[in-house]
Design a protein around this motif. Structure first.
Motif, PDB file in Angstrom:
ATOM      1  N   ARG A 273       0.817  -1.222   0.000  1.00 61.45           N
ATOM      2  CA  ARG A 273       0.000   0.000   0.000  1.00 61.45           C
ATOM      3  C   ARG A 273       0.849   1.270   0.000  1.00 61.45           C
ATOM      4  N   LEU A 278       1.585   2.671  -5.905  1.00 65.93           N
ATOM      5  CA  LEU A 278       0.243   2.396  -6.399  1.00 65.93           C
ATOM      6  C   LEU A 278      -0.765   3.393  -5.825  1.00 65.93           C
ATOM      7  N   VAL A 281      -5.387   1.655  -3.223  1.00 67.24           N
ATOM      8  CA  VAL A 281      -5.072   0.327  -2.700  1.00 67.24           C
ATOM      9  C   VAL A 281      -5.838   0.092  -1.410  1.00 67.24           C
ATOM     10  N   SER A 282      -6.498  -1.067  -1.315  1.00 64.03           N
ATOM     11  CA  SER A 282      -7.197  -1.456  -0.097  1.00 64.03           C
ATOM     12  C   SER A 282      -6.723  -2.842   0.324  1.00 64.03           C
ATOM     13  N   THR A 283      -6.465  -2.995   1.635  1.00 61.75           N
ATOM     14  CA  THR A 283      -6.048  -4.296   2.164  1.00 61.75           C
ATOM     15  C   THR A 283      -7.001  -4.761   3.263  1.00 61.75           C
ATOM     16  N   LEU A 288      -6.797  -7.906  -1.200  1.00 61.96           N
ATOM     17  CA  LEU A 288      -6.006  -6.860  -1.829  1.00 61.96           C
ATOM     18  C   LEU A 288      -6.763  -6.354  -3.047  1.00 61.96           C
ATOM     19  N   ILE A 290      -6.787  -3.275  -5.867  1.00 58.84           N
ATOM     20  CA  ILE A 290      -6.045  -2.179  -6.484  1.00 58.84           C
ATOM     21  C   ILE A 290      -6.864  -1.645  -7.646  1.00 58.84           C
ATOM     22  N   ASP A 291      -7.181  -0.348  -7.583  1.00 62.74           N
ATOM     23  CA  ASP A 291      -8.005   0.292  -8.618  1.00 62.74           C
ATOM     24  C   ASP A 291      -9.312  -0.459  -8.840  1.00 62.74           C
ATOM     25  N   TYR A 298       0.302 -11.085  -5.853  1.00 61.84           N
ATOM     26  CA  TYR A 298       0.924  -9.785  -6.122  1.00 61.84           C
ATOM     27  C   TYR A 298       2.413  -9.988  -6.350  1.00 61.84           C
TER      28      TYR A 298
END
Length: 360
Positions: A273, A278, A281-283, A288, A290-291, A298
């Motif tokens: 993140r 990037l 980004v959310s975890t 995970l 991304i966009d 990953y």
């Protein structure tokens, strides 16, 4: 009838003010280029690297060993860092942020190098203007690192210990110990506590105090294996580690691919993140995203390093805040050009024996 084909232009003599301005401009440009591409001066403000480096050491750091980085923040007052000298006013504008590249150097970061880098979790400044830290690289990208009973292990093998590595010790005594006694025995980092003193010292220096009549015992400090340090990286709720019992943990490498689940995200989610360049980004919830796209695996975009201070029980380092990304690496510490003891009087401030010492 004569013809004048050429007329020599007369030299315009510069006034003293113009000469001074030209000289200053040239000096600033030359110093800026040298500072960016070759060598930069730093000072040691904290004891995290003692006894290898002491508070008050002034050292030169080589930029060409690992290759100089192109500036990310071009709108900056020359020869400053994040702030204008002696003030809290910013010395830069982040209105323009350029892509950052690294020119080829003589080599790359290796284990046991003493490295200057930008402090990764300082997010209020651009990468190239984050606070400078200096630590020892104990593990490089792709290594599996583990700390057992204060000893670093790399890929299952005992790691190389720095010659001047220090640990914490409790010196039990009911008498006051003069500061000169500590310095005579190579101890600089001292704190008075109930029942004596807590010091940070090399094992051989701590042992010297055992022979003093007024010292009852000298006990090495150690966080028990069962103790969970909630400040430890990456997540104490899932990895019950501490500074003396840590890992195993694989250091991310460029091109290394991981499967995404709650366990790997607990280890590497913040790194992905915060440092992979990037956006969106959310975890959360073990996923995970991304966009807007959820990923099942990953692949890391750059190398990372694990840094520790030689003063192992008095160092805020990768054990507490995580990996150092390659784009945060500034250079390799080369040699000490001046050393000033802040606790000595005027005539005794310079530590002459440390001048022009190389850094191992």
């Amino acid at each position: 009838m004569g013809f004048e084909f050429f007329k020599k232009k007369e030299d315009v003599k510069k006034g003293p003010v113009r000469e001074w301005v030209d000289a200053i401009v040239f000096a600033v440009i030359a110093a800026t280029l040298i500072r960016w591409a070759f060598m930069e001066a730093f000072t040691i403000p904290t004891p995290s690297m003692e006894n290898s480096l002491l508070v008050g050491d002034f050292l030169f750091v080589s930029k060409i060993n690992y290759g100089p980085r192109t500036p990310k923040t071009p709108l900056q007052i020359p020869l400053t860092h994040a702030k204008i000298w002696g003030t809290d006013a910013p010395s830069y504008s982040d209105a323009i942020q350029l892509p950052q590249f690294r020119f080829p150097g003589f080599g790359s970061v290796e284990r046991n190098d003493v490295v200057v880098f930008n402090y990764p979790p300082e997010f209020e400044h651009p990468v190239d203007l984050k606070t400078h830290y200096i630590k020892r690289c104990v593990a490089i990208s792709g290594d599996t690192l583990e700390v057992r009973d204060s000893q670093v292990y790399i890929n299952g093998e005992k790691g190389e210990n720095p010659e001047n590595m220090q640990f914490g010790y409790q010196i039990a005594t009911d008498q006051a110990i003069n500061e000169r006694v500590f310095k005579k025995n190579g101890v600089w980092d001292v704190r008075e506590v109930n029942g004596g003193y807590f010091v940070h010292a090399r094992p051989e220096d701590a042992k010297k105090f055992e022979s003093l009549d007024f010292v009852k015992e000298v006990v090495r400090f150690k966080e028990p294996e069962s103790y969970i340090n909630h400040r430890i990286f990456p997540d104490a709720t899932m990895f019950p580690w501490n500074a003396d019992f840590f890992g195993p943990l694989v250091i991310p490498a460029e091109g290394m691919t991981i499967k995404i689940d709650s366990l790997t995200l607990a280890k590497y989610g913040s790194t992905i993140r915060d440092y992979e360049g990037l956006e969106n980004v959310s975890t959360a919830d073990g996923k995970l995203v991304i966009d807007g796209k959820e990923l099942n695996e990953y692949t890391f975009q750059q190398n990372y390093y694990f840094m520790m201070g030689d003063n192992r029980h008095n160092s805020e380092d990768s054990r507490f805040w995580g990996f150092v990304p390659e784009d945060h690496v500034v250079g390799e510490a080369s040699f000490i050009w001046l050393s000033i003891d802040p606790n000595e009087s005027f005539l005794g401030k310079i530590r002459w024996s440390r001048l022009f010492n190389g850094i191992d």
